[in-house]
Structure formats: C-alpha cells, structure tokens
Design a protein around this motif. Structure first.
Motif, PDB file in Angstrom:
ATOM      1  N   UNK A   1     -26.740   5.824 -55.052  1.00  0.00           N
ATOM      2  CA  UNK A   1     -26.266   4.509 -55.475  1.00  0.00           C
ATOM      3  C   UNK A   1     -24.836   4.312 -55.004  1.00  0.00           C
ATOM      4  N   UNK A   2     -24.338   3.087 -55.131  1.00  0.00           N
ATOM      5  CA  UNK A   2     -22.974   2.788 -54.729  1.00  0.00           C
ATOM      6  C   UNK A   2     -21.967   3.269 -55.760  1.00  0.00           C
ATOM      7  N   UNK A   3     -20.894   3.892 -55.312  1.00  0.00           N
ATOM      8  CA  UNK A   3     -19.886   4.402 -56.248  1.00  0.00           C
ATOM      9  C   UNK A   3     -19.233   3.283 -57.042  1.00  0.00           C
ATOM     10  N   UNK A   4     -19.005   2.134 -56.402  1.00  0.00           N
ATOM     11  CA  UNK A   4     -18.344   1.042 -57.117  1.00  0.00           C
ATOM     12  C   UNK A   4     -19.285   0.330 -58.084  1.00  0.00           C
ATOM     13  N   UNK A   5     -20.592   0.553 -57.941  1.00  0.00           N
ATOM     14  CA  UNK A   5     -21.534  -0.073 -58.863  1.00  0.00           C
ATOM     15  C   UNK A   5     -21.488   0.553 -60.252  1.00  0.00           C
TER      16      UNK A   5
ATOM     17  N   UNK B   1     -16.766   6.490 -46.296  1.00  0.00           N
ATOM     18  CA  UNK B   1     -15.684   5.876 -47.080  1.00  0.00           C
ATOM     19  C   UNK B   1     -15.734   6.304 -48.541  1.00  0.00           C
ATOM     20  N   UNK B   2     -16.424   7.395 -48.834  1.00  0.00           N
ATOM     21  CA  UNK B   2     -16.586   7.856 -50.216  1.00  0.00           C
ATOM     22  C   UNK B   2     -17.089   6.722 -51.109  1.00  0.00           C
TER      23      UNK B   2
END
Length: 232
Positions: free
Chosen positions: A209-213, A20-21
């Motif tokens: 790491x998480x992209x939204x983080x 999910x990118x």
C-alpha cells in the motif's frame, strides 16, 4: 495439551520501500491497516461533541471466513455492547433503539487499487491509485452498505481532514466481494458507509500500500468519528 488454534504468519518485518520510500510492504495489511487507522483516529479525539456523544471502535475476528461466530460481525456482539453502553450511561432500551438510526457506522476494510498490469478489471472512470487517499466503496446490489447519506458524511469527513477521496465503483459484469458493512448495518439498523485504503496484492502473504495513505486513512476516520450526527 487438549486443543489449539493453529495459524501461520509471515515473520518478515514490514518495510517502507520504493525509489521514493512511498510504499509500505507488509503482511496482513488487510485488515490490520484499518485496525491501526481506526485506533489512531479514536486516540486522536480530544473531546466528544455534542455532549453525550460516544465514539466506538469495533475490531472483529473471522471476517475472511464469513463472520458467523460468537464474536464475529454476524453475531449480536456489536448490538449487545452498544446497548450495554447506553444502559451504563443511565439510558434504557428505548434510548438504545432511538440512538441506533441516529448513529453512523464506517465499515473500514481495505480497497483494491488498480493494478497497472490489469486496469481492465476496474471501471475506467473509477481507477484507484495507491497514495491517492481513502476509498469510498459503492455497489448497487449492496455488497457494500454505502448509500447517498453515508457517502456524503464520509466525503465531508475527508474534506475536513484535508485528504483526497477516491470513489470505487465495481464493474457490473464481474462478481464482487463484500465486507462486514452490510451485515453490521442489517443487524443494528445503523446507517453505514463502506470505506478503505487502496492496496495491491490483497490476500497475498505480502501486501503493498501507499505510505502516505496510512496517515490519510487515520485522519479521515478521525474526522468521521468526531462529526456531529443529527438526532433521530
């Protein structure tokens, strides 16, 4: 050539990956992700309130080798620069000493997300998720500098920023690393909170790491930088 400082780096470009990118794969996320988030936070401030409030971003070398250098966090660099800011604004040393305990410092370093293959390495009630928001780090023996007051300040900053907050509690039967937070707090007398963004494979050549983080981290730090501080 008389001398050189040699460093090796992964030259593979950073990439957004995952079905999910939703993941960021990159070298040196620890601690360039915090440097990026802090700079975004500082640049995003529109005005400084109350009058005379001065936000500061300090990016230190040598954290991974102990910070004991002429410009590491265990030097007098931060305290010296802060005093010179006060002097340049027309204050004196008494003003500087009064402002230190009335300020607040966020020690921003990355945080260990719970690895799905090793969940037992974390406290069961404090599992840390990638893309779960910034992490507030607490340790009873002050390997992290957070206390009740500074924890509340960062929690309120996350609320104002509209981002979720995760709370990291280290297992008491395992050794714990540290950050520059305790040493910077001890040298300056500034109340300090230790925070970070969750990541996997910390200290590997390639970290995750998480992209939204990334934007959540910057938003939380911006809210923290713009918060009004009580007078000493």
């Amino acid at each position: 050539m008389l001398a050189a400082d040699l460093m090796t780096h992964d030259l593979t470009p950073s990439a957004v990956i995952g079905a999910s990118d939703d993941l960021l794969s990159a070298p040196r996320l620890d601690n360039q992700a915090s440097c990026y988030a802090g700079l975004e936070a500082l640049l995003g401030l529109q005005q400084f309130e109350p009058p005379g409030f001065q936000p500061v971003l300090a990016l230190f070398d040598h954290e991974e080798v102990g910070s004991t250098s002429d410009h590491g966090a265990q030097s007098n660099l931060l305290d010296t620069v802060l005093e010179r800011i006060v002097l340049a604004a027309g204050g004196d040393r008494e003003d500087h000493l009064r402002l230190l305990p009335a300020s607040m410092l966020a020690s921003a370093d990355m945080a260990h997300a719970t690895h799905p293959n090793y969940p037992e390495r974390h406290e069961p009630g404090h599992l840390i998720a990638v893309n779960g928001g910034p992490v507030l780090k607490v340790h009873p023996n002050l390997r992290y500098a957070t206390d009740g007051r500074t924890a509340a300040a960062f929690a309120l900053a996350c609320q104002r920023a509209g981002v979720p907050l995760q709370r990291y509690e280290h297992r008491a039967d395992l050794p714990c690393g540290s950050t520059i937070g305790p040493m910077a707090s001890a040298r300056t007398g500034i109340p300090t909170v230790d925070i970070g963004a969750p990541q996997l494979a910390m200290h590997s050549a390639r970290e995750l790491m998480g992209a939204s983080d990334v934007p959540a981290y910057a938003a939380a730090l911006q809210a923290f930088l713009s918060a009004e501080r009580p007078e000493a």
